[in-house]
Design a protein around this motif. Structure first.
Motif, PDB file in Angstrom:
ATOM      1  N   PHE A 528       0.818  -1.210   0.000  1.00  0.00           N
ATOM      2  CA  PHE A 528       0.000   0.000   0.000  1.00  0.00           C
ATOM      3  C   PHE A 528       0.855   1.265   0.000  1.00  0.00           C
ATOM      4  O   PHE A 528       0.395   2.334   0.382  1.00  0.00           O
ATOM      5  CB  PHE A 528      -0.964   0.002   1.195  1.00  0.00           C
ATOM      6  CG  PHE A 528      -2.054  -1.028   1.090  1.00  0.00           C
ATOM      7  CD1 PHE A 528      -3.114  -0.864   0.216  1.00  0.00           C
ATOM      8  CD2 PHE A 528      -1.997  -2.190   1.857  1.00  0.00           C
ATOM      9  CE1 PHE A 528      -4.125  -1.818   0.117  1.00  0.00           C
ATOM     10  CE2 PHE A 528      -2.993  -3.155   1.756  1.00  0.00           C
ATOM     11  CZ  PHE A 528      -4.051  -2.972   0.881  1.00  0.00           C
ATOM     12  N   GLN A 530       3.229   2.070   1.904  1.00  0.00           N
ATOM     13  CA  GLN A 530       3.484   2.503   3.272  1.00  0.00           C
ATOM     14  C   GLN A 530       4.849   1.999   3.725  1.00  0.00           C
ATOM     15  O   GLN A 530       5.176   0.820   3.551  1.00  0.00           O
ATOM     16  CB  GLN A 530       2.394   1.935   4.182  1.00  0.00           C
ATOM     17  CG  GLN A 530       2.524   2.267   5.656  1.00  0.00           C
ATOM     18  CD  GLN A 530       1.422   1.607   6.473  1.00  0.00           C
ATOM     19  OE1 GLN A 530       0.963   0.497   6.130  1.00  0.00           O
ATOM     20  NE2 GLN A 530       0.977   2.261   7.527  1.00  0.00           N
ATOM     21  N   ARG A 563      -4.915   4.301  -4.855  1.00  0.00           N
ATOM     22  CA  ARG A 563      -5.072   3.146  -3.964  1.00  0.00           C
ATOM     23  C   ARG A 563      -4.478   3.431  -2.578  1.00  0.00           C
ATOM     24  O   ARG A 563      -5.116   3.164  -1.545  1.00  0.00           O
ATOM     25  CB  ARG A 563      -4.384   1.943  -4.604  1.00  0.00           C
ATOM     26  CG  ARG A 563      -4.490   0.614  -3.873  1.00  0.00           C
ATOM     27  CD  ARG A 563      -3.912  -0.483  -4.751  1.00  0.00           C
ATOM     28  NE  ARG A 563      -4.005  -1.803  -4.143  1.00  0.00           N
ATOM     29  CZ  ARG A 563      -3.025  -2.381  -3.443  1.00  0.00           C
ATOM     30  NH1 ARG A 563      -1.889  -1.735  -3.272  1.00  0.00           N
ATOM     31  NH2 ARG A 563      -3.190  -3.586  -2.928  1.00  0.00           N
ATOM     32  N   ALA A 564      -3.270   3.988  -2.544  1.00  0.00           N
ATOM     33  CA  ALA A 564      -2.611   4.286  -1.272  1.00  0.00           C
ATOM     34  C   ALA A 564      -3.345   5.375  -0.498  1.00  0.00           C
ATOM     35  O   ALA A 564      -3.464   5.309   0.735  1.00  0.00           O
ATOM     36  CB  ALA A 564      -1.169   4.707  -1.528  1.00  0.00           C
ATOM     37  N   GLU A 566      -6.567   6.134  -0.507  1.00  0.00           N
ATOM     38  CA  GLU A 566      -7.775   5.607   0.137  1.00  0.00           C
ATOM     39  C   GLU A 566      -7.419   4.717   1.318  1.00  0.00           C
ATOM     40  O   GLU A 566      -8.152   4.664   2.310  1.00  0.00           O
ATOM     41  CB  GLU A 566      -8.614   4.864  -0.898  1.00  0.00           C
ATOM     42  CG  GLU A 566      -9.184   5.819  -1.944  1.00  0.00           C
ATOM     43  CD  GLU A 566     -10.188   5.193  -2.879  1.00  0.00           C
ATOM     44  OE1 GLU A 566     -10.953   5.938  -3.504  1.00  0.00           O
ATOM     45  OE2 GLU A 566     -10.203   3.950  -2.995  1.00  0.00           O
ATOM     46  N   TYR A 567      -6.283   4.045   1.234  1.00  0.00           N
ATOM     47  CA  TYR A 567      -5.798   3.262   2.374  1.00  0.00           C
ATOM     48  C   TYR A 567      -5.466   4.186   3.548  1.00  0.00           C
ATOM     49  O   TYR A 567      -5.771   3.866   4.712  1.00  0.00           O
ATOM     50  CB  TYR A 567      -4.569   2.464   1.947  1.00  0.00           C
ATOM     51  CG  TYR A 567      -3.932   1.635   3.031  1.00  0.00           C
ATOM     52  CD1 TYR A 567      -4.475   0.413   3.411  1.00  0.00           C
ATOM     53  CD2 TYR A 567      -2.774   2.073   3.672  1.00  0.00           C
ATOM     54  CE1 TYR A 567      -3.888  -0.356   4.408  1.00  0.00           C
ATOM     55  CE2 TYR A 567      -2.175   1.312   4.668  1.00  0.00           C
ATOM     56  CZ  TYR A 567      -2.730   0.101   5.032  1.00  0.00           C
ATOM     57  OH  TYR A 567      -2.138  -0.657   6.015  1.00  0.00           O
ATOM     58  N   ASP A 570      -8.659   5.222   5.303  1.00  0.00           N
ATOM     59  CA  ASP A 570      -9.191   4.119   6.122  1.00  0.00           C
ATOM     60  C   ASP A 570      -8.362   3.924   7.393  1.00  0.00           C
ATOM     61  O   ASP A 570      -8.922   3.716   8.485  1.00  0.00           O
ATOM     62  CB  ASP A 570      -9.203   2.823   5.314  1.00  0.00           C
ATOM     63  CG  ASP A 570     -10.254   2.816   4.219  1.00  0.00           C
ATOM     64  OD1 ASP A 570     -11.189   3.638   4.298  1.00  0.00           O
ATOM     65  OD2 ASP A 570     -10.134   1.995   3.284  1.00  0.00           O
ATOM     66  N   GLU A 571      -7.036   3.990   7.264  1.00  0.00           N
ATOM     67  CA  GLU A 571      -6.169   3.779   8.432  1.00  0.00           C
ATOM     68  C   GLU A 571      -6.295   4.917   9.443  1.00  0.00           C
ATOM     69  O   GLU A 571      -6.219   4.693  10.655  1.00  0.00           O
ATOM     70  CB  GLU A 571      -4.713   3.630   7.978  1.00  0.00           C
ATOM     71  CG  GLU A 571      -4.428   2.325   7.244  1.00  0.00           C
ATOM     72  CD  GLU A 571      -4.600   1.107   8.129  1.00  0.00           C
ATOM     73  OE1 GLU A 571      -3.720   0.859   8.972  1.00  0.00           O
ATOM     74  OE2 GLU A 571      -5.631   0.406   7.981  1.00  0.00           O
TER      75      GLU A 571
END
Length: 577
Positions: A528, A530, A563-564, A566-567, A570-571
């Protein structure tokens, strides 16, 4: 007196370094999710619709440097504030390395002047090690990224055609523009040779997609920045709408020095030098997103040393800066007698090719591991200032011209230009290099830039795979030229110059310096984007690429950043950052 670092009073949820493809996408997604975002950009604001900055639709004689050398690598009117060399911002090389590092210092970065070639990576491109034993597989596959490619297509707009080629995935396409005459001739030659020639896939609007952007009016000057925002640039398509949310503060002229951390090693923000007053400032944020370009983000991480990160931030693996790779490139041009003496008509079209050649062969049957695509140019568009037309070179190849000297004055010279202009074609291969740990950038221990920030030092060599690939490109160019009845304009580049293989960095597709992986000992970020070592640091430019493909990287940078981002949302909701 001690040096004082000034602290910005406002703290943010997210600080993004860089405003190009990855940074622009992150800013838009995070701001529209309601997060308070700071975007730091080393250059000034940029909007090609601003009359003060507009260079589109200007005549060559309007150049401020008329009669002198150009101030920009791609011409005076190019929408890139920067280049391979920037005054006061050096980089160094070791062991004979010829790496050239392009930087664009402006809001939107290099997306303001790129070719808009918007290709998805295919299923094979994420799993090359499994197929040929070279490099590494990505920890994700095409199916993981496809939904985000789909959304990028719809969000930004890309023209193309459904072709059903397995490793050249189709998307959601706008209608492609009609081919030009030289492109039709190349397609005819390709058909005879068994080489596919298909409509290009460029992020240029052939019809409108929203009220904020107009459709392309075929001036063929996309590299100058589009006054109606018909082509994709992060500055106009991502940063501008992100600013409208009211959740983004844009800091321009902000040269970021390092990512700051607390005693536990967690990121707390960044420090940067303001180019206007040359003072250093500190900006605090819960999450730091690096999108400064593959090499610049690696430089930031390597310069971010602390007691918890002695070798640089997110670098417990020692991998930051390693596995640097750029697309390969080799080119050839030709004179085509059949294109002489044509009737004059407008052949401009979009700012780029209307057709291209995707990779069409099986590398298992070849002596090199990875493929390439072919871009081509020609036609009767307006000549660009700074790029002359070599009349003498063309005349020397004209079979019916024997004995008559080139040049002249008056009507005869004008007639020659009319006869020959539009009768040349150019081919450029763009291929995949194998990512290797011994191609890298590191901090030069002895050199700093004008802001006092340690600079990068590069080490890079091409392998036999890239050199053999360039030879194959030249073989293919000659086959197509011969089939068109053309005559190469220049001698074929030989083995002594690696078959015309460009210096690494010249194609401006560098990736891989903060590679993605499941193993923290062999990679910098997870699937992701990260950082393994610092959970509130993300990298969303080309750095996380495990491997390049025979495609341009921008569409994949956009998809992975979406993608990252939206991650991250969420996190943060789960209070995991």
């Amino acid at each position: 007196m001690a040096f004082e670092i000034k602290k910005q009073a406002k703290a943010y949820d997210v600080c993004i370094v860089g405003s190009g493809a990855g940074g622009g996408m992150a800013a838009k997604v995070l701001a529209e999710a309601g997060l308070k975002v700071a975007v730091l950009e080393a250059g000034p604001k940029y909007d090609p619709a601003d009359p003060a900055q507009q260079t589109q639709l200007k005549w060559p004689y309007e150049s401020p440097r008329r009669g002198a050398n150009t101030t920009r690598p791609f011409g005076d009117f190019d929408a890139a504030y920067g280049g391979w060399e920037i005054n006061g911002e050096p980089y160094t090389k070791k062991n004979g390395t010829q790496f050239d590092w392009f930087r664009s210092r402006m809001v939107g970065g290099r997306t303001n002047h790129w070719g808009r070639i918007s290709l998805r990576f295919g299923p094979n491109d994420f799993k090359h090690y499994s197929l040929d034993g070279h490099g590494d597989d990505w920890p994700i596959g095409y199916d993981d990224v496809k939904p985000f490619y789909d959304r990028v297509d719809k969000m930004i707009g890309v023209f193309g055609s459904k072709e059903g080629i397995y490793n050249e995935p189709d998307g959601y396409f706008l209608p492609p523009p009609k081919p030009r005459l030289h492109e039709l001739m190349i397609k005819q030659a390709g058909t005879k040779l068994g080489i596919p020639v298909i409509p290009s896939r460029l992020s240029i609007l052939t019809r409108t997609v929203n009220k904020d952007r107009g459709a392309c009016f075929f001036c063929s000057q996309c590299s100058r920045g589009c006054t109606v925002h018909a082509d994709f640039s992060s500055s106009t398509v991502l940063i501008k709408p992100a600013m409208k949310s009211g959740n983004v503060d844009l800091y321009t002229g902000a040269m970021v020095r390092e990512v700051l951390t607390d005693k536990t090693g967690k990121a707390t923000g960044v420090s940067y030098v303001d180019k206007n007053d040359l003072q250093e400032y500190q900006l605090n944020a819960r999450v730091v997103v690096l999108a400064a370009s593959a090499c610049e983000s690696a430089r930031l991480l390597l310069n971010s040393k602390s007691a918890a990160h002695k070798d640089g931030l997110a670098n417990s693996s020692g991998v930051v800066g390693k596995y640097l790779h750029d697309s390969t490139g080799s080119s050839r041009s030709a004179f085509v007698p059949a294109l002489m003496d044509r009737q004059r008509y407008n052949e401009d079209g979009v700012g780029g090719m209307h057709m291209y050649i995707p990779w069409w062969l099986d590398n298992k049957k070849l002596d090199f591991a990875r493929g390439y695509h072919i871009e081509f140019g020609g036609g009767m568009n307006m000549p660009s200032y700074g790029f002359g037309f070599n009349l003498e070179g063309v005349q020397a190849k004209d079979p019916g011209r024997a004995g008559k000297a080139a040049g002249g004055y008056g009507p005869s010279l004008k007639n020659d230009y009319r006869r020959y202009y539009g009768a040349t074609v150019g081919f450029a291969g763009r291929g995949e290099a194998i990512a290797r740990a011994d191609n890298y950038c590191e901090i030069d221990p002895n050199v700093v830039d004008k802001f006092g920030i340690p600079v990068l030092r590069f080490h890079y060599t091409w392998s036999e795979h890239e050199i053999k690939q360039a030879k194959h490109m030249q073989d293919t160019f000659e086959q197509i030229i011969h089939e068109m009845g053309g005559i190469p304009l220049n001698p074929r580049p030989g083995e002594e110059v690696m078959h015309g293989l460009e210096n690494p960095g010249r194609i401006i597709h560098e990736v891989g310096t903060t590679r993605m992986g499941n193993d923290p000992k062999r990679s910098v970020v997870n699937k992701f984007n990260q950082a393994h070592d610092v959970k509130n640091v993300f990298v969303v430019d080309g750095g996380p690429f495990v491997s390049q493909a025979d495609k341009n990287p921008t569409w994949t940078i956009l998809a992975l950043s979406l993608r990252a981002s939206e991650y991250i949302v969420d996190e943060l909701k789960k209070q995991n950052l």
